[in-house]
Structure formats: structure tokens, C-alpha cells
Scaffold this motif. Structure first.
Motif, PDB file in Angstrom:
ATOM      1  N   TRP A  23     -15.137  -2.908 -32.415  1.00  0.00           N
ATOM      2  CA  TRP A  23     -13.692  -2.837 -32.675  1.00  0.00           C
ATOM      3  C   TRP A  23     -12.914  -2.456 -31.430  1.00  0.00           C
ATOM      4  O   TRP A  23     -11.759  -2.838 -31.273  1.00  0.00           O
ATOM      5  N   LYS A  26     -12.600  -5.947 -29.920  1.00  0.00           N
ATOM      6  CA  LYS A  26     -12.393  -7.120 -30.795  1.00  0.00           C
ATOM      7  C   LYS A  26     -11.141  -7.926 -30.429  1.00  0.00           C
ATOM      8  O   LYS A  26     -11.220  -9.124 -30.183  1.00  0.00           O
ATOM      9  N   ASP A  27      -9.978  -7.257 -30.350  1.00  0.00           N
ATOM     10  CA  ASP A  27      -8.739  -8.014 -30.158  1.00  0.00           C
ATOM     11  C   ASP A  27      -8.726  -8.712 -28.804  1.00  0.00           C
ATOM     12  O   ASP A  27      -8.362  -9.890 -28.693  1.00  0.00           O
ATOM     13  N   GLN A  30     -11.504 -11.639 -28.997  1.00  0.00           N
ATOM     14  CA  GLN A  30     -11.183 -12.763 -29.880  1.00  0.00           C
ATOM     15  C   GLN A  30      -9.933 -13.506 -29.415  1.00  0.00           C
ATOM     16  O   GLN A  30      -9.779 -14.700 -29.647  1.00  0.00           O
ATOM     17  N   ASP A  33     -10.613 -16.534 -27.384  1.00  0.00           N
ATOM     18  CA  ASP A  33     -11.226 -17.689 -28.045  1.00  0.00           C
ATOM     19  C   ASP A  33     -10.144 -18.471 -28.784  1.00  0.00           C
ATOM     20  O   ASP A  33      -9.713 -18.084 -29.864  1.00  0.00           O
ATOM     21  N   ILE A  35     -10.435 -21.668 -29.675  1.00  0.00           N
ATOM     22  CA  ILE A  35     -10.994 -22.800 -30.439  1.00  0.00           C
ATOM     23  C   ILE A  35     -11.146 -22.330 -31.883  1.00  0.00           C
ATOM     24  O   ILE A  35     -12.202 -21.846 -32.299  1.00  0.00           O
ATOM     25  N   THR A  36     -10.066 -22.463 -32.662  1.00  0.00           N
ATOM     26  CA  THR A  36     -10.110 -21.900 -34.018  1.00  0.00           C
ATOM     27  C   THR A  36     -10.843 -22.814 -34.994  1.00  0.00           C
ATOM     28  O   THR A  36     -11.055 -22.458 -36.144  1.00  0.00           O
ATOM     29  N   SER A  37     -11.184 -24.003 -34.547  1.00  0.00           N
ATOM     30  CA  SER A  37     -11.784 -24.975 -35.484  1.00  0.00           C
ATOM     31  C   SER A  37     -13.310 -24.975 -35.421  1.00  0.00           C
ATOM     32  O   SER A  37     -13.955 -25.796 -36.061  1.00  0.00           O
ATOM     33  N   VAL A  38     -13.881 -24.088 -34.630  1.00  0.00           N
ATOM     34  CA  VAL A  38     -15.353 -24.016 -34.542  1.00  0.00           C
ATOM     35  C   VAL A  38     -15.786 -22.588 -34.814  1.00  0.00           C
ATOM     36  O   VAL A  38     -15.236 -21.634 -34.258  1.00  0.00           O
ATOM     37  N   ARG A  39     -16.779 -22.473 -35.713  1.00  0.00           N
ATOM     38  CA  ARG A  39     -17.381 -21.162 -36.005  1.00  0.00           C
ATOM     39  C   ARG A  39     -18.883 -21.309 -35.817  1.00  0.00           C
ATOM     40  O   ARG A  39     -19.511 -22.144 -36.457  1.00  0.00           O
ATOM     41  N   LEU A  40     -19.459 -20.538 -34.916  1.00  0.00           N
ATOM     42  CA  LEU A  40     -20.887 -20.650 -34.593  1.00  0.00           C
ATOM     43  C   LEU A  40     -21.748 -20.096 -35.731  1.00  0.00           C
ATOM     44  O   LEU A  40     -22.700 -20.714 -36.179  1.00  0.00           O
ATOM     45  N   LYS A 136     -16.900 -17.213 -27.575  1.00  0.00           N
ATOM     46  CA  LYS A 136     -16.884 -17.354 -29.044  1.00  0.00           C
ATOM     47  C   LYS A 136     -18.019 -16.558 -29.668  1.00  0.00           C
ATOM     48  O   LYS A 136     -17.816 -15.829 -30.636  1.00  0.00           O
ATOM     49  N   GLU A 140     -17.733 -13.347 -32.286  1.00  0.00           N
ATOM     50  CA  GLU A 140     -18.205 -13.476 -33.667  1.00  0.00           C
ATOM     51  C   GLU A 140     -19.194 -12.370 -34.041  1.00  0.00           C
ATOM     52  O   GLU A 140     -19.834 -12.429 -35.075  1.00  0.00           O
ATOM     53  N   ASP A 142     -18.598  -9.593 -35.202  1.00  0.00           N
ATOM     54  CA  ASP A 142     -18.251  -8.932 -36.468  1.00  0.00           C
ATOM     55  C   ASP A 142     -18.857  -9.697 -37.652  1.00  0.00           C
ATOM     56  O   ASP A 142     -19.228  -9.114 -38.660  1.00  0.00           O
TER      57      ASP A 142
END
Lengths: 154, 213
Positions: A23, A26-27, A30, A33, A35-40, A136, A140, A142
Motif C-alpha cells: 500500500w 500502490k498509487d 499503479q 500502468d 494499459i487498463t485493458s490487460v490484466r496479467l 503491470k 498487480e 494486490d
């Protein structure tokens, strides 16, 4: 307080400290990053993992984080002034990996399905350019900690 | 052609969340022209498409309730606002990555304090959230946070307090003086995620002891 990934037990790591360390970064992390359309760490990687599978999977993921993500993100962490939190996380992940190493070697079943899940994560990682992928993956953590929390016993 | 700076149209786009009521809020220009309108979109992290939030398109207020749209606890979300002023200038700003589990704050519990002659009983009522299980049942905070516990304090006098802490929902402070005023505070704690509600406070007086009268 310990993690119980199926047959693999990991003592001496306090989950709250991992959250606290993440935490603190975190801010900043993140926000890098975009690229909000990809989650590993997608659902197909972490959902419905059996107890016995969990040991292999967490070992593969954390070893990758320790050997690749943390190694490549170190300079960025220094640049953002979050080296202390970064090191706290890295050291704890290293402890978990070492403690898992021994127990997961004795297990042969469910290795293949855990490997398939890890490869989903790894291929998504490889499809991005290295800097974006490392940023990314680091951002991730968290998602990873939330998943690890299910195996944590107070 | 120099792009006009429109960042003043829109600031502080963020989620405000408590007990999983997730409200998107933002600020406009200080002397924001009344004809500035705002449109909200949201998406699940990892998805390609931005979705328009019905009911928050071309609005003039500076908030939008996205509780339903952000109701999956295993997901992370983004939202973004586009502001357009009367002169047709526009600006778009996005939130940070939003995790309902990590970001929601916890409201004080609902408690019934029951005074008796030499004790005070405290009954904590379950806190229902907008989150629903797959079978449609509304989930309570206890369902969602496995490590949730209650922390109770009874202030006896300036220097002495009695404490309780536990997962059960009924507690009784005993051995109290009859016909005396006490102040009790009850908080919800979620240790793993460092969450703590503000306290519910109850001021009660033990009953007079009529056994010898």
C-alpha cells in the motif's frame, strides 16, 4: 500465523506486513500502468485453484516475481523513493519461495495444471514490452496478496 | 495548433466507498459555468471496452453511484469522467485503479445496548452490504471479511475501562454498580486490511437495585 498452500506450510511471514508494504507504493506504481485493458493475473490464473495445486502455483508465481519482476523493477522503486517498502516485499517473497522450495519438490501430482495456469500469466507478460510488463506485474501484487490471503491462517 | 489546456474543467476524479457503497465523485472548475455537463464511463480492469453509466450522461451534478457496476469483489475497476462546457471545450480524467475490498471504509456497527441492574448487554446487529452472493443473497461484512471482529470498551470512570474483543455478536459487561451512567463504544475491526470503523457510542444507565426496598 502461517500460510497453508495445500500440503505446503510457510511460517514466519506476516500478511499484514506485505499489505502494508504494498500500500505504501500502490498509487505510485499503479499510476504508471496505463494499459487498463490487460490484466496479467486474470481469473483463469487464480480462480478455483485446488489446495494441492496452490503450492505449485504460488511457488512458480513468487519465484518469477523474485527472479524477474523485483529484479527489473528495483531501479524504478529507487526512482520513486519506495525502496524500503520494495525491499520488505522482496525479502518476504524470497522467504516464502525458499520455504516452499523444499515441500513442493516432494509433490508430483497437480504440477501440470499449476504449470498451465502459470503459463497463462507468463504469456500475457511476454506479450507486453518489458517495462510495461514489469510495471503491470508489480502493480498487480494486490491481486496476488488477495489470493494468498485465502491460504493464510491467523 | 496548440492544444488548449482544459484540465481546469475537471479534478479529483475518485471513488468514495463505505460499506461497499461506491460513489464516483469529482470537482469542476471553481467558478464552473452552470452549463458544464459531465458523462461517466467505467470498466473492469483487464477489459477493453469502456461502458457508459446510464443515468450519469450529460449530468450537471458532480457524483455518480457506481455501486452496482463495481459490485464484484474479485474485480478491480476504473471509471472516467468527461466534462464539456458551454463553449464545447472538454476534458477527460480517469480514477486510480479501484479495488472495492481494499478501498471501502467501514461504517460504525448497529448495536443495541441493554442495561440491567449490574450489567450491560450489547448486541451487535449484522451489517448488510449491497454485495450479493451468486445465489442472490445479500452479504454481510462478516461474510466478506473472514477476520472481522468487534472491539468493545465500557468507560467505567476517567481511569478505568473494561474491554472485550471477539467475533461473536453478543457481549455482556458484568459486575457494574446499579443506577449508574456508563458510556460504551463498539468498533468493527478487519485486521488483515487495517480497517477499523469509527465507534458506535451508547450511553446507558444501569437499573436501580430494588431487591431490598
Amino acid at each position: 500465523q502461517e500460510f497453508q498452500f495445500g500440503p505446503c506450510r510457510v511460517e514466519g511471514v506476516v500478511l499484514q506486513k506485505l499489505w502494508q508494504a504494498f500500500w505504501a507504493m500502490k498509487d505510485i506504481v499503479q499510476a504508471q500502468d496505463n494499459i487498463t485493458s490487460v490484466r496479467l493475473l486474470r481469473k483463469e490464473v487464480l480462480h478455483n485453484v485446488s489446495e494441492t495445486e496452490s503450492c505449485h502455483l504460488i511457488h512458480a508465481l513468487l519465484r518469477f516475481y523474485v527472479n524477474t519482476v523485483f529484479k527489473l523493477y528495483h531501479d524504478k522503486a529507487a526512482e520513486f523513493g519506495v525502496l524500503k517498502s520494495f525491499s520488505a516485499l522482496a525479502n518476504n517473497f524470497f522467504v516464502i519461495v525458499s520455504k516452499l522450495q523444499a515441500s513442493q519438490e516432494k509433490m508430483f501430482s497437480t504440477h501440470e495444471s499449476a504449470r498451465r495456469r502459470f503459463l497463462l500469466f507468463y504469456r500475457a507478460f511476454k506479450q507486453l514490452d518489458r517495462e510495461s510488463a514489469v510495471t503491470k506485474a508489480f502493480g498487480e501484487m494486490d491481486i496476488l496478496l488477495s489470493w494468498m490471503e485465502k491460504f493464510y491462517q491467523l | 495548433h496548440i492544444a488548449e489546456d482544459t484540465s481546469d474543467l475537471l479534478q479529483h476524479v475518485k471513488f468514495q466507498s463505505s460499506n461497499f457503497e461506491n460513489i464516483l465523485t469529482w470537482d469542476g472548475r471553481l467558478e464552473s459555468a452552470p452549463d458544464t455537463v459531465y458523462s461517466v464511463q467505467y470498466k473492469t480492469y483487464g477489459e477493453g471496452e469502456w461502458l457508459e453509466k446510464k443515468g450519469c450522461q450529460r449530468i450537471t451534478r458532480k457524483s455518480c453511484n457506481l455501486t452496482v457496476e463495481t459490485g464484484n469483489l474479485t474485480e478491480l475497476y476504473y471509471a472516467r469522467v468527461t466534462a464539456t462546457d458551454g463553449a464545447g471545450r472538454s476534458a477527460t480524467k480517469m480514477t486510480d485503479r479501484f479495488s472495492p475490498l481494499q478501498h471501502t471504509s467501514i461504517k460504525p456497527p448497529d448495536v443495541t445496548c441493554i442495561p440491567k441492574v449490574r450489567s450491560i448487554q450489547m448486541i451487535v446487529h449484522p451489517t448488510y452490504t449491497p454485495i450479493r452472493a451468486r445465489n442472490g443473497h445479500q452479504l454481510t461484512l462478516e461474510n466478506i471479511f473472514q477476520d472481522l471482529l468487534y472491539r468493545l470498551k465500557l468507560h467505567i470512570n476517567h481511569t478505568y475501562q473494561m474491554h472485550f474483543e471477539g467475533k461473536q455478536r453478543e457481549f455482556e459487561f458484568v459486575g457494574l454498580t446499579p443506577d449508574t451512567e456508563f458510556r460504551g463504544t463498539i468498533m468493527i475491526c478487519i485486521p488483515n486490511l487495517f480497517k477499523e470503523s469509527t465507534p458506535y457510542v451508547c450511553q446507558v444507565k444501569t437499573l436501580p437495585d430494588r431487591t431490598w426496598t
